[in-house]
Write a protein that holds these residues in place. Structure first.
Motif, short mmCIF file in Angstrom:
data_model
loop_
_atom_site.label_atom_id
_atom_site.label_comp_id
_atom_site.label_asym_id
_atom_site.label_seq_id
_atom_site.Cartn_x
_atom_site.Cartn_y
_atom_site.Cartn_z
N ASP A 138 23.42 -37.14 -1.80
CA ASP A 138 22.10 -36.81 -1.63
C ASP A 138 22.01 -35.14 -2.16
O ASP A 138 22.97 -34.57 -2.02
CB ASP A 138 21.55 -36.76 -0.44
CG ASP A 138 21.42 -37.97 0.27
OD1 ASP A 138 21.38 -38.96 -0.58
OD2 ASP A 138 21.59 -38.36 1.61
N GLY A 139 20.86 -34.71 -2.72
CA GLY A 139 20.94 -33.38 -3.09
C GLY A 139 21.39 -33.20 -4.55
O GLY A 139 21.13 -31.82 -4.71
N VAL A 140 21.81 -33.96 -5.45
CA VAL A 140 22.31 -33.69 -6.65
C VAL A 140 21.61 -34.75 -7.54
O VAL A 140 21.33 -35.86 -7.28
CB VAL A 140 24.00 -34.20 -6.98
CG1 VAL A 140 24.39 -33.73 -7.99
CG2 VAL A 140 24.56 -33.07 -5.73
N ARG A 141 21.29 -34.30 -8.61
CA ARG A 141 20.37 -34.79 -9.61
C ARG A 141 20.58 -34.27 -11.06
O ARG A 141 21.07 -33.12 -11.26
CB ARG A 141 19.04 -34.96 -9.42
CG ARG A 141 18.22 -33.46 -9.43
CD ARG A 141 16.86 -33.47 -9.09
NE ARG A 141 16.24 -32.23 -9.23
CZ ARG A 141 15.97 -31.47 -10.08
NH1 ARG A 141 16.22 -31.77 -11.16
NH2 ARG A 141 15.37 -30.16 -10.02
N LEU A 142 20.21 -34.97 -12.24
CA LEU A 142 20.46 -34.48 -13.37
C LEU A 142 19.31 -33.38 -13.49
O LEU A 142 18.29 -33.55 -12.93
CB LEU A 142 20.12 -35.63 -14.56
CG LEU A 142 21.04 -36.58 -14.88
CD1 LEU A 142 20.44 -37.74 -15.49
CD2 LEU A 142 22.14 -35.79 -15.62
N SER A 143 19.57 -32.22 -14.30
CA SER A 143 18.79 -31.37 -14.67
C SER A 143 17.87 -31.70 -15.70
O SER A 143 18.26 -32.19 -16.73
CB SER A 143 19.60 -29.85 -14.72
OG SER A 143 18.73 -28.95 -15.30
N ARG A 144 16.55 -31.40 -15.37
CA ARG A 144 15.75 -31.73 -16.52
C ARG A 144 15.66 -30.84 -17.68
O ARG A 144 16.04 -29.54 -17.65
CB ARG A 144 14.14 -31.77 -16.04
CG ARG A 144 14.25 -32.64 -14.78
CD ARG A 144 12.68 -32.74 -14.63
NE ARG A 144 11.87 -31.39 -14.44
CZ ARG A 144 11.91 -30.90 -13.14
NH1 ARG A 144 12.36 -31.31 -12.04
NH2 ARG A 144 11.58 -29.59 -12.93
#
Length: 287
Positions: free
Chosen positions: A131-137
């Protein structure tokens, strides 16, 4: 992390070094495209690449050589001249599994041993996405670059100090020019807590840098960024993930905790003015 340990033979080392040479060459070319000029070079050299991207860049180096015989004296003369014309030392990053005699070839030419860096790797398999990590747009690129550069500037004090010391603008440019990477960001309490990147080259997931904002260190941010990239690398059908660290650093410790094995060490050999650069990989991580 009780799976089969990853053993690195010469064939795997050569494959990883080819991937590193390709990353260096493509990023060096990207630097010239960004500036809109032709200053510098990325040219084949003895199975690897010799690159000058711009002043103080981590992509100013010779890497990937040593797996197809020694270079000729004439070839090295040409490379040394190319770096000298741009006022740069020659930095050779030499894998310890390279052909016997490669190190001696350079030391006999006056190259000195400046430091070491470790290359670690692990097999890929099922990894949960934290949780809390995603691809940067794409529209977050400038924020991502700025936050990560600021985090890199505040070095972690655990472990051996890094031999690298880059100006902030150089760090931003190098991260911007890094070809083909996927950028991730971690958030805590609604704040940017850390950023990381990786790219895929012929089935190898190259972890190309990570940094944690000082206020969020010791909160598992770097581990979360590692696990997110491992999951993405598995999804991309890579068979191995690799990362470069400063020996004895907190980053070295963190990746070992995530199942990475020490594959080999690179010797940093320099001729000319003392160099400040290295692989541009996770060796500049700030935990």
């Amino acid at each position: 992390m009780g799976g089969e340990r990853l053993f690195c033979d010469v064939a795997l080392a050569a494959r990883i070094e080819r991937a590193e040479a390709r990353l260096t060459a493509e990023s060096s070319d990207a630097a010239r495209a960004r500036r809109g000029d032709t200053i510098g070079f990325a040219r084949p050299f003895s199975g690897g690449v010799a690159s000058f991207a711009e002043d103080d860049s981590p992509f100013n180096k010779v890497i990937g050589l040593g797996f197809g015989g020694l270079p000729s004296t004439a070839e090295l003369d040409e490379i040394e001249h190319a770096f000298a014309e741009l006022g740069s030392p020659v930095q050779v990053e030499l894998c310890q599994l390279a052909d016997a005699g490669t190190g001696g070839f350079f030391t006999e030419r006056g190259y000195r041993l400046e430091s070491f860096e470790n290359v670690l790797g692990r097999r890929l398999g099922d990894t949960d996405v934290p949780d809390g990590v995603r691809l940067s747009r794409d529209d977050e690129l400038e924020t991502w670059l700025s936050e990560v550069a600021d985090a890199v500037a505040v070095a972690d004090t655990e472990g051996l100090p890094s031999h690298e010391d880059f100006p902030r603008e150089t760090v931003v440019n190098a991260m911007r020019d890094m070809a083909g990477v996927r950028r991730y960001l971690a958030e805590r309490n609604g704040e940017f807590a850390g950023g990381a990147s990786f790219r895929v080259t012929e089935g190898i997931a190259q972890f190309t840098g990570a940094a944690t904002v000082p206020a969020h260190r010791r909160r598992g941010v770097q581990t979360a960024l590692l696990r997110a990239r491992l999951a993405a690398a598995t999804e991309a059908e890579c068979d191995v993930a690799v990362v470069t660290t400063q020996p004895g650093s907190k980053s070295h410790q963190n990746v070992q905790r995530q199942g990475f094995d020490l594959l080999y060490t690179r010797a940093i050999l320099v001729k000319g003015t003392s160099a400040t650069s290295s692989s541009g990989a996770d060796s500049r991580q700030a935990s």
